[in-house]
Design a protein around this motif. Structure first.
Motif, short mmCIF file in Angstrom:
data_model
loop_
_atom_site.label_atom_id
_atom_site.label_comp_id
_atom_site.label_asym_id
_atom_site.label_seq_id
_atom_site.Cartn_x
_atom_site.Cartn_y
_atom_site.Cartn_z
N SER A 24 0.81 -1.22 0.00
CA SER A 24 0.00 0.00 0.00
C SER A 24 0.84 1.27 0.00
O SER A 24 0.57 2.22 -0.76
CB SER A 24 -0.94 0.02 1.22
N ALA A 25 1.87 1.34 0.83
CA ALA A 25 2.66 2.56 0.95
C ALA A 25 3.37 2.89 -0.36
O ALA A 25 3.42 4.05 -0.79
CB ALA A 25 3.66 2.44 2.09
N ALA A 26 3.94 1.87 -1.00
CA ALA A 26 4.66 2.10 -2.26
C ALA A 26 3.71 2.55 -3.37
O ALA A 26 4.03 3.46 -4.15
CB ALA A 26 5.40 0.84 -2.67
N ILE A 27 2.54 1.93 -3.43
CA ILE A 27 1.56 2.32 -4.45
C ILE A 27 1.06 3.74 -4.17
O ILE A 27 0.94 4.57 -5.09
CB ILE A 27 0.39 1.33 -4.48
N LEU A 28 0.77 4.04 -2.92
CA LEU A 28 0.27 5.36 -2.56
C LEU A 28 1.26 6.45 -2.96
O LEU A 28 0.86 7.53 -3.43
CB LEU A 28 -0.02 5.43 -1.07
N ALA A 29 2.55 6.19 -2.81
CA ALA A 29 3.55 7.21 -3.17
C ALA A 29 3.45 7.56 -4.65
O ALA A 29 3.57 8.74 -5.03
CB ALA A 29 4.95 6.69 -2.83
N VAL A 30 3.21 6.57 -5.50
CA VAL A 30 3.08 6.83 -6.93
C VAL A 30 1.76 7.56 -7.22
O VAL A 30 1.72 8.52 -8.00
CB VAL A 30 3.16 5.52 -7.73
N LEU A 31 0.69 7.12 -6.59
CA LEU A 31 -0.60 7.77 -6.81
C LEU A 31 -0.55 9.24 -6.37
O LEU A 31 -1.08 10.12 -7.07
CB LEU A 31 -1.70 7.03 -6.05
N ARG A 32 0.05 9.52 -5.24
CA ARG A 32 0.17 10.91 -4.77
C ARG A 32 0.85 11.79 -5.82
O ARG A 32 0.47 12.94 -6.02
CB ARG A 32 0.99 10.97 -3.49
N ALA A 33 1.86 11.22 -6.47
CA ALA A 33 2.64 12.00 -7.42
C ALA A 33 1.90 12.25 -8.74
O ALA A 33 2.23 13.21 -9.45
CB ALA A 33 3.97 11.30 -7.69
N HIS A 34 0.91 11.41 -9.07
CA HIS A 34 0.33 11.48 -10.41
C HIS A 34 -1.18 11.69 -10.46
O HIS A 34 -1.69 12.05 -11.53
CB HIS A 34 0.71 10.22 -11.18
N LEU A 35 -1.87 11.48 -9.37
CA LEU A 35 -3.31 11.78 -9.36
C LEU A 35 -3.53 13.28 -9.29
O LEU A 35 -2.69 14.02 -8.77
CB LEU A 35 -3.99 11.11 -8.16
N ALA A 58 -5.84 8.60 2.88
CA ALA A 58 -4.64 9.41 2.62
C ALA A 58 -4.89 10.52 1.61
O ALA A 58 -4.11 11.48 1.56
CB ALA A 58 -3.52 8.50 2.12
N LEU A 59 -5.96 10.40 0.83
CA LEU A 59 -6.25 11.37 -0.24
C LEU A 59 -7.66 11.92 -0.04
O LEU A 59 -8.59 11.59 -0.78
CB LEU A 59 -6.12 10.68 -1.61
N PRO A 60 -7.86 12.76 0.95
CA PRO A 60 -9.22 13.16 1.34
C PRO A 60 -9.98 13.97 0.30
O PRO A 60 -11.21 14.05 0.37
CB PRO A 60 -8.98 13.99 2.61
N ASP A 61 -9.29 14.55 -0.68
CA ASP A 61 -9.98 15.32 -1.72
C ASP A 61 -10.28 14.49 -2.96
O ASP A 61 -10.74 15.02 -3.97
CB ASP A 61 -9.14 16.54 -2.10
N ILE A 62 -10.01 13.19 -2.88
CA ILE A 62 -10.33 12.26 -3.96
C ILE A 62 -11.56 11.45 -3.55
O ILE A 62 -11.62 10.89 -2.47
CB ILE A 62 -9.16 11.29 -4.23
N ARG A 63 -12.57 11.42 -4.42
CA ARG A 63 -13.73 10.56 -4.20
C ARG A 63 -13.39 9.18 -4.74
O ARG A 63 -13.31 8.98 -5.95
CB ARG A 63 -14.97 11.13 -4.88
N TRP A 64 -13.17 8.22 -3.84
CA TRP A 64 -12.65 6.90 -4.20
C TRP A 64 -13.79 5.89 -4.23
O TRP A 64 -14.45 5.66 -3.22
CB TRP A 64 -11.59 6.46 -3.20
#
Length: 212
Positions: A24-35, A58-64
């Motif tokens: 999760s942490a590794a994937i989240l780092a990439v998503l943070r950089a590109h979403l 971790a991404l409160p402004d994203i509707r997931w």
């Protein structure tokens, strides 16, 4: 729910995936950089739901919005949401990449899919690309695809070669997918491969952008 992980059921109906917890942490780092900073993300084959609750928190402004065709998976997602859910985490949908009647009509800013295409028939990858091409906002909508791949220009790690053999022994329709074949399929759906990110344990994150 198709998974090769050592899933452990919890008393409230949640399923615990060690692999999801590890990556999760590794994937989240990439998503943070590109979403985008805010917007809507559709997760395909969300499985246990651990990614969904972690990334939404971790991404409160994203509707997931997580989705999975498995009722067992959706029950687990709902259980994790009751435990750790954020207001921006939407209820799970029964979307099936191979069944267009289950696909949403609304557009999204990004589509995320982890560890699905190698444990499903090629038709699921074809459906995923058509779905992304249909739902991503134009231009620049993101498809983030995580998992192990075969790459013509890179040696296949012995662990991935053994994994591929194991997958095919379980189901001949399964197996690691060729990165270039996936990229060609994406291109036919209006998606261009823009970035390859090496991830832990010989996985990749492939980032595609809607370009038309």
């Amino acid at each position: 729910m198709q998974t090769l992980d050592s899933i452990a059921p919890l008393p409230d109906g949640a399923l615990s995936s060690p692999a999801a917890a590890r990556n999760s942490a590794a994937i989240l780092a990439v998503l943070r950089a590109h979403l985008p900073a805010r917007g809507a993300v559709l997760e395909i084959a969300a499985g246990s739901g651990q990614h969904a609750v972690a990334f939404a928190s971790a991404l409160p402004d994203i509707r997931w919005t997580p989705s999975d065709p498995s009722a067992e998976a959706r029950a687990s997602i709902a259980a994790w949401a009751r435990r750790l859910g954020s207001p921006n985490l939407q209820p799970p949908s029964a979307l099936d990449a191979t069944d267009e009647t289950t696909w949403p009509d609304a557009s999204v800013d990004a589509v995320f899919c982890a560890n699905m295409i190698h444990i499903s028939p090629w038709a699921a990858t074809e459906g995923l690309m058509r779905l992304a091409g249909r739902t991503l906002r134009r231009p620049g909508g993101l498809l983030a695809l995580y998992g192990p791949f075969i790459e013509p220009d890179q040696p296949l790690a012995p662990s991935n070669a053994a994994f591929d053999t194991s997958l095919k022994s379980r189901d001949p329709a399964w197996g690691l997918r060729d990165r270039d074949m996936v990229s060609t399929l994406a291109r036919a759906c209006g998606l261009a491969l823009t970035r390859r990110v090496a991830m832990p344990a010989n996985n990749l994150m492939l980032l595609f952008r809607r370009d038309v």
